[in-house]
Design a protein around this motif. Structure first.
Motif, mmCIF file in Angstrom:
data_model
loop_
_atom_site.group_PDB
_atom_site.id
_atom_site.type_symbol
_atom_site.label_atom_id
_atom_site.label_comp_id
_atom_site.label_asym_id
_atom_site.label_seq_id
_atom_site.Cartn_x
_atom_site.Cartn_y
_atom_site.Cartn_z
ATOM 1 N N ALA A 157 10.883 8.428 -3.426
ATOM 2 C CA ALA A 157 10.451 8.017 -2.395
ATOM 3 C C ALA A 157 9.835 6.677 -2.514
ATOM 4 N N ALA A 158 9.347 6.187 -3.648
ATOM 5 C CA ALA A 158 8.871 4.967 -4.015
ATOM 6 C C ALA A 158 9.831 4.095 -4.113
ATOM 7 N N LYS A 159 10.996 4.459 -4.637
ATOM 8 C CA LYS A 159 12.359 3.804 -4.781
ATOM 9 C C LYS A 159 12.832 3.171 -3.418
ATOM 10 N N ARG A 160 12.725 4.128 -2.656
ATOM 11 C CA ARG A 160 13.164 3.791 -1.210
ATOM 12 C C ARG A 160 12.320 2.984 -0.494
ATOM 13 N N PHE A 172 9.287 -4.375 -10.364
ATOM 14 C CA PHE A 172 9.226 -4.404 -11.703
ATOM 15 C C PHE A 172 8.158 -3.822 -12.345
ATOM 16 N N LYS A 173 6.953 -3.862 -11.957
ATOM 17 C CA LYS A 173 5.699 -3.351 -12.676
ATOM 18 C C LYS A 173 5.544 -1.839 -12.692
ATOM 19 N N LYS A 174 5.848 -1.189 -11.418
ATOM 20 C CA LYS A 174 5.597 0.057 -10.862
ATOM 21 C C LYS A 174 6.884 1.095 -10.826
ATOM 22 N N LEU A 175 8.027 0.386 -10.989
ATOM 23 C CA LEU A 175 9.162 1.185 -10.979
ATOM 24 C C LEU A 175 10.283 0.699 -12.133
ATOM 25 N N SER A 188 0.750 -1.135 -0.129
ATOM 26 C CA SER A 188 -0.006 0.047 0.023
ATOM 27 C C SER A 188 0.844 1.428 -0.017
ATOM 28 N N TYR A 189 1.938 1.226 0.794
ATOM 29 C CA TYR A 189 2.913 2.516 0.680
ATOM 30 C C TYR A 189 3.390 2.721 -0.385
ATOM 31 N N ALA A 198 2.414 1.678 -3.465
ATOM 32 C CA ALA A 198 1.178 2.071 -4.398
ATOM 33 C C ALA A 198 0.697 3.762 -4.167
ATOM 34 N N PHE A 199 0.527 3.975 -2.947
ATOM 35 C CA PHE A 199 0.651 5.192 -2.428
ATOM 36 C C PHE A 199 1.674 6.611 -3.277
ATOM 37 N N GLU A 200 2.889 6.108 -2.950
ATOM 38 C CA GLU A 200 3.778 7.132 -3.509
ATOM 39 C C GLU A 200 4.031 7.029 -5.041
ATOM 40 N N ILE A 201 3.614 6.040 -5.721
ATOM 41 C CA ILE A 201 3.490 5.922 -7.331
ATOM 42 C C ILE A 201 2.370 6.393 -7.832
ATOM 43 N N GLN A 202 1.137 6.155 -7.162
ATOM 44 C CA GLN A 202 -0.070 6.543 -7.844
ATOM 45 C C GLN A 202 -0.809 7.794 -7.377
ATOM 46 N N VAL A 203 -0.399 8.135 -5.964
ATOM 47 C CA VAL A 203 -0.954 9.314 -5.359
ATOM 48 C C VAL A 203 -0.316 10.404 -5.315
ATOM 49 N N ALA A 204 1.021 10.129 -4.628
ATOM 50 C CA ALA A 204 1.809 11.201 -4.421
ATOM 51 C C ALA A 204 2.908 11.382 -5.546
ATOM 52 N N TYR A 205 3.089 10.594 -6.586
ATOM 53 C CA TYR A 205 3.920 11.015 -7.584
ATOM 54 C C TYR A 205 5.191 11.128 -7.554
ATOM 55 N N ASN A 206 5.633 10.528 -6.320
ATOM 56 C CA ASN A 206 6.985 10.711 -5.802
ATOM 57 C C ASN A 206 7.973 9.323 -6.187
ATOM 58 N N SER A 207 8.532 9.545 -7.220
ATOM 59 C CA SER A 207 9.237 8.321 -7.725
ATOM 60 C C SER A 207 10.457 7.814 -6.725
#
Length: 1143
Positions: A1077-1080, A1100-1103, A1063-1064, A1066-1075
């Motif tokens: 932070a999503a990588k971390r 692999f899918k989202k990053l 969930s965390y 997916a939130f960084e990718i689809q809501v916050a759009y912070n790539s």
């Protein structure tokens, strides 16, 4: 105008005192001594304080220095007034940087060099002594004292050099005070408060200081504030005075105690005093109560408190060693304890390496091999250790745990069978087998999440066959395993497959088939004489046979040579064909994938195969396609180490319920939400369950509908739930399994409800969990034909008809069932409360409000009065209502005697619900709530929080309060819901009710306060999901949502939740759009949960647009090293690109 009036007119206004510790009279007296030259001097206003109004002559070389604190002089004395009027006030001028060096300047320069040499030797940064400054600069003393100082002047041997740089006292060097009570400071009788160090105090004027001062630091710099904070000052206990609002309101009874002054020990206590006192208390309690686990654990926690105050690492390690020694002594004195060894192992984890810690775990588990708690913690530590994690190692640990606990269960069962009255041993056996079922479910979920779905399904099939469908034969463990191996290796249908019979039924069928074959088989005719002898072979025949075999061997050798030549020719033909296709065979293989989209397509294909390939493949060597998929076959060697026997009915039924819940079936709550099994099961999930998704979607729609800018992205969209599995095939598998399990648990309404629900999904013919428009009539009628006395099945069938809108048919089924219940046996009549409650609830939920309430009262009146049921004809008999009131009271009084012995069943809870519902419609809400509150008052808090039946009663009451929300006040509804939430803080339905009721009647801040409070006190994954859904519905700030995630991850248990990390991410990718932070978050996630294949594939899918191809290749290699099951080879995707460039 005379001189007095002129002086009064020229005198400036009185400045406010910087140190308000003196009375107003003192200030007025001393202020009159200030002359007109003071105003023209240009000094800062705060420097004109009365404390700096007197100057003393320059001290001589033989002047004594300040050694102790002196008592200040009285400001009201006449001598002081004469002395202050005769002396002029010295002025502080700024020192010019361009002024020529005087003798004092040369002396300062020499002393500066001397200070630098001393700093180099001592390697410390501190200021040296400062000599006498300019003439006229003398010491100061505080005004307002009662006595005069003994000496006329004093010499400050540690003066502040910064006063010379600033030309006056620096504002950060002046003492600061906090006001407590304005009236108390005049007499100096108030309590002293030490102001906490704040960040504002650290922000000194660094630009105004030279390099030497910045190195040395001011009094309030970070260096000195840390040094002062770590000093062993006395901790002043702040004792507030008991002020009276109205002193004449009453006369205090105990005046002597109130006027007694506090002693020295009561007023202040240093950290060393507290340390000595606490240690002495713990030592005394550990000697007096050596078998009290809480005392030892509190003693160990106190060592953590000590370590938190020690800045040195060596001191903290020494304190840790002391904590370990305390726990080791506690374990020696309490060898049967489970909490103390676990606490000790956690302390070892902070000191020892992973290899040493593993050895200590093995030693503890050898002593406590029958402890489910220790085994669960040991398995969890193994899964979360990223550096040591491998699937094969975890399988070995699970095998050891299951075998140890299974042997403990068998030993306890043998001891229980030899005793006559063994209630305690039976309860211990039930709890041990339930813990064994929890570990087995953890194994199945681990195999499923690591990519081995077929093995997980095969484990369920093998264990259910082994425990539930075992032949009724007295067999040893080895004989039972050999017999089961014969069944598993045969072509018999296993549970869940079409046409499955079960292990015991298959054995009976095989025995009957073998007996028929033996009867029909004819005796074989033996060739030879009547004596049975045959002619021996002659020597000539033997030589001929040898010659033939030699020739055959020579022929076989030629055939092998021919095969080799044919194989080489085939390889040449394949190479030529590949060259014609444009593929260079001699080229070296390229292991690196240079495109991230290739890895994205690989992850999508891998997820698709995972969703389809979950059923084990049966061995069929004749079929070439099946032989190629032997990796999906589950052999007896794969499941032999994990098989165990269950002896109690509770454990067997729990296994079936967990099996239904695992494969997405609808099943009622299988345990209390406060139990450890419920929390562990939720933490092991990698997708959000279907019933939770429905509640989350309802909350999102409720909150989002009231927003001006609605948000269309729900929490279910962030984390893909149960839609990634082929539901049609799984529903058929589940239906076949339930039909077989009903033979073991006949007339069980929970299994029948799950069966009807799976039939609805199967009839719908879709892969999503939507309800079919056609109720399961065929299945229900076929089951009722087999057992017409199964009344609960009739009630479930009627409820499904009502759910699809067929109210008339549902009433007909209920009326027919209740009319015939009195003629049935007693054990069947005990299910009456459930049928009456289901019928009344159906009427309350469907139909007209007035007519439905009257119909419900008519139904429940027969349950309370005990009369024979008759269908509703439009009127309610008042005499029957009176009988029903008295009848319900009598029935509740009768079942309370059974509750006193701990016998609380679903039938008794249904009777309570029916009685409270009847009281609501006839007497009001107060009577209904009184019925439920009286029930709760009969049980102790420990029993109340661990009882699933009482939890069902609370959930039912909450749902009833929500339906009648308009008729009740907010205080009643909110108060009861918060009361039940306090008792069952992990129940998702109660949490959902809190948000739904609060969204309609309270402000958002109150809901957030409740959610934050319970997130700190009782953290759970479902509570976090509901809080996230609420914030997403309100389109809240990203900082708020990110804060919820980070607070949850600070918890040791939630830190290992796959749902939370997914969930965390997916939130960084689809809501916050912070790539970034999503990588971390992704790398933190796979480090915490390395066994989750879905979590790896999310990267692999989202990053794919963030990570480089080399990083994705490295992740793919790490997945291979961790032994996760990968079904798709990357070269398959590359070949698709080779043949289809347009992909």
């Amino acid at each position: 105008m005379d001189a007095g009036e002129k002086e009064k007119a020229i005198q400036p206004s009185k400045p406010s005192s910087l140190f308000p510790l003196f009375s107003a009279t003192t200030v007025d007296t001393v202020t009159t001594t200030v002359t007109d030259t003071d105003t023209a001097a240009g000094d800062p206003q705060w420097l004109r304080n009365i404390s700096f109004s007197t100057a003393f002559p320059l001290p001589s070389s033989s002047a004594p220095f300040v050694g102790d604190v002196f008592k200040p002089e009285d400001a009201n004395s006449d001598d002081e007034g004469e002395r202050t009027s005769s002396k002029q006030r010295n002025l502080y001028d700024l020192v010019a940087s361009s002024s020529p060096l005087s003798s004092s300047g040369e002396e300062r320069k020499r002393r500066k060099k001397k200070r630098e040499r001393r700093r180099m030797k001592k390697r410390r940064k501190e200021e040296d002594e400062v000599g006498p400054k300019r003439s006229g600069v003398g010491a100061r003393f505080w005004m307002g004292a009662k006595t005069e100082p003994e000496k006329e002047y004093y010499f400050d041997v540690r003066g502040d050099g910064d006063n010379l740089a600033f030309g006056s006292l620096y504002r950060m060097d002046v003492a600061r005070y906090d006001y407590h009570t304005f009236n108390e400071f005049s007499g100096l009788e108030g309590n002293f408060y030490r102001q906490k160090s704040q960040d504002s105090l650290l922000e000194v004027d660094g630009d105004l200081l030279d390099s030497n001062l910045r190195i040395g630091g001011r009094y309030w710099s970070a260096r000195y504030s840390t040094k002062e904070r770590n000093k062993n000052f006395k901790h002043v206990k702040i004792v507030g005075k008991k002020g009276l609002l109205c002193q004449e309101a009453f006369i205090p009874m105990n005046t002597e105690d109130s006027n007694t002054p506090l002693g020295k020990d009561d007023a202040e206590e240093s950290w060393e005093d507290e340390l000595i006192k606490k240690t002495r208390e713990f030592n005394k309690m550990s000697r007096e109560f050596p078998h009290d686990e809480k005392v030892w654990m509190a003693f160990a926690d106190f060592q953590d408190k000590i370590a938190s105050t020690q800045p040195q690492k060596a001191a903290r390690l020494q304190t840790l060693e002391k904590k370990i020694s305390i726990l080791e002594k506690a374990v020696d004195l309490n060898p049967e304890s489970e909490e103390l060894p676990l606490y000790l192992l956690k302390a070892y984890e902070r000191r020892d390496s992973s290899d040493v810690l593993l050895g200590r775990w093995e030693k503890v588990l050898m002593q406590h091999f029958d402890s489910c708690t220790l085994w669960k913690e040991f398995l969890l530590i193994g899964k979360c250790d990223f550096s040591k994690f491998k699937v094969s190692d975890m399988r070995r640990r699970y095998a050891h745990a299951i075998q140890a606990l299974s042997s403990a269960c068998s030993r306890l069962y043998m001891q229980d069978s030899k005793k006559i009255n063994s209630h305690s041993s039976e309860a211990a056996l039930i709890q041990l087998e339930l813990g064994l079922v929890d570990i087995f479910l953890s194994l199945c979920r681990f195999e499923w999440q690591s990519g081995f779905q077929e093995l997980s399904t095969g484990l369920f099939q093998a264990e259910i066959e082994y425990s539930l469908f075992c032949p009724s034969l007295h067999l040893s463990v080895q004989s039972k395993q050999r017999l089961f191996e014969h069944f598993w290796n045969s072509t018999a249908k296993r549970i869940g497959e079409d046409g499955s019979l079960g292990w015991s039924a298959w054995i009976e069928e095989e025995e009957s088939r073998n007996s028929i074959i033996k009867e029909n088989s004819e005796p074989e005719i033996e060739i030879g004489g009547w004596t049975g002898w045959c002619d021996p072979f002659s020597k000539n025949e033997e030589t001929e046979d040898h010659e033939k075999t030699d020739k055959d061997n020579v022929g076989h050798g030629n055939v092998e040579e021919d095969h080799e030549t044919e194989g080489s020719q085939e390889e040449d033909d394949i190479e030529a064909l590949l060259r014609k296709l444009g593929i260079n065979v001699d080229a070296k293989p390229q292991n690196e994938v240079k495109d991230t989209m290739t890895w994205n397509r690989w992850s999508v294909e891998e997820s698709s195969r995972d969703s389809k390939q979950w059923m084990p493949v049966r061995e069929n060597f004749d079929d070439r396609e099946a032989s190629e998929e032997l990796s999906r076959a589950v052999l007896i060697e794969d499941v032999r180490e994990y098989l165990f026997s269950l002896h109690t009915e509770e454990a067997r039924f729990c296994l079936v319920l967990r099996f239904i819940d695992f494969f997405g079936g609808k099943v009622s709550q299988w345990t209390c939400t406060n139990s450890a099994s419920w929390s562990e099961n939720n933490l092991n999930l990698d997708v959000v369950p279907g019933f939770i998704l429905e509640s989350l979607h309802g909350i999102f729609e409720l909150v989002n509908g009231s927003q001006s800018c609605p948000n269309n992205l729900t929490l279910g969209d962030l984390v893909d739930g149960s839609n990634d599995i082929e539901r049609f095939e799984m529903n058929r598998f589940l239906q076949n399994s339930l039909l077989l399990c009903l033979n073991v648990f006949p007339r069980n309404y929970q299994l029948e409800e799950a069966l009807l629900f799976s039939e609805e999904l199967l009839v719908s013919g879709v892969n999503s969990p939507t309800i079919s428009s056609t109720p399961p009539q065929v299945l229900a009628k076929s089951l009722l034909k087999k057992d017409r006395q199964d009344l609960l099945l009739s009630g479930l069938y009627a409820r499904r008809e009502a759910a699809h809108g067929n109210i008339g048919r549902a009433r007909k089924i209920f009326d027919m069932t209740l009319s015939s219940i009195d003629s049935l046996p007693r054990d069947v009549r005990e299910n009456r409360p459930l049928l009456y409650l289901w019928y009344a609830e159906m009427e309350m939920e469907n139909g007209d409000a007035l007519r439905s309430s009257e119909h419900a009262i008519h139904i429940l009146s027969f349950l309370g009065s005990g009369e024979e049921y008759s269908p509703y004809n439009g009127e309610v008999v008042s005499l029957r209502l009176l009988k029903a009131h008295n009848g319900f009271k009598e029935q509740i009084r009768h079942i309370r005697s059974a509750w006193a012995h701990g016998c609380l069943t679903d039938k008794s809870v249904a009777l309570l619900c029916a009685a409270s519902l009847f009281e609501i419609m006839t007497a009001g809400w107060s009577s209904a709530i009184e019925v439920i509150d009286d029930t709760f008052s009969m049980f102790l808090p420990e029993r109340r929080t661990q009882c699933s039946q009482l939890e069902f009663l609370c959930v039912w009451c909450v749902s009833l309060l929500q339906r009648q929300n308009k008729e009740l006040t907010l205080s009643v509804v909110w108060g009861k819901i918060m009361q039940y939430l306090q008792t069952y803080p992990y129940n998702p339905k109660i949490i959902s009710s809190v948000i739904e009721v609060g969204s309609l009647h309270t402000v958002p801040q109150k809901i957030r306060c409740v959610l934050d409070e319970y997130s700190q006190r009782k953290p759970s994954i479902f509570l976090l999901l509901f809080a996230l859904s609420y914030e997403l519905g309100r389109s809240c700030s990203h900082h708020r949502i990110r804060g919820l995630f980070e607070k949850a991850l600070t918890n040791d248990k939630l830190h290992k939740s796959v749902i939370l990390w997914r969930s965390y991410l997916a939130f960084e990718i689809q809501v916050a759009y912070n790539s970034f932070a999503a990588k971390r978050v992704f790398f933190r996630a796979i480090h915490s949960c390395p066994w989750s294949k879905k979590l790896w594939l999310d990267g692999f899918k989202k990053l794919s647009s963030i990570l480089t191809p080399s990083e994705l290749s490295d992740l793919h290699e790490v997945m291979h090293e961790k032994e996760l099951h990968l079904r798709t080879d990357i070269y398959e995707i590359l070949l698709q690109d080779e043949f289809d460039p347009g992909i």
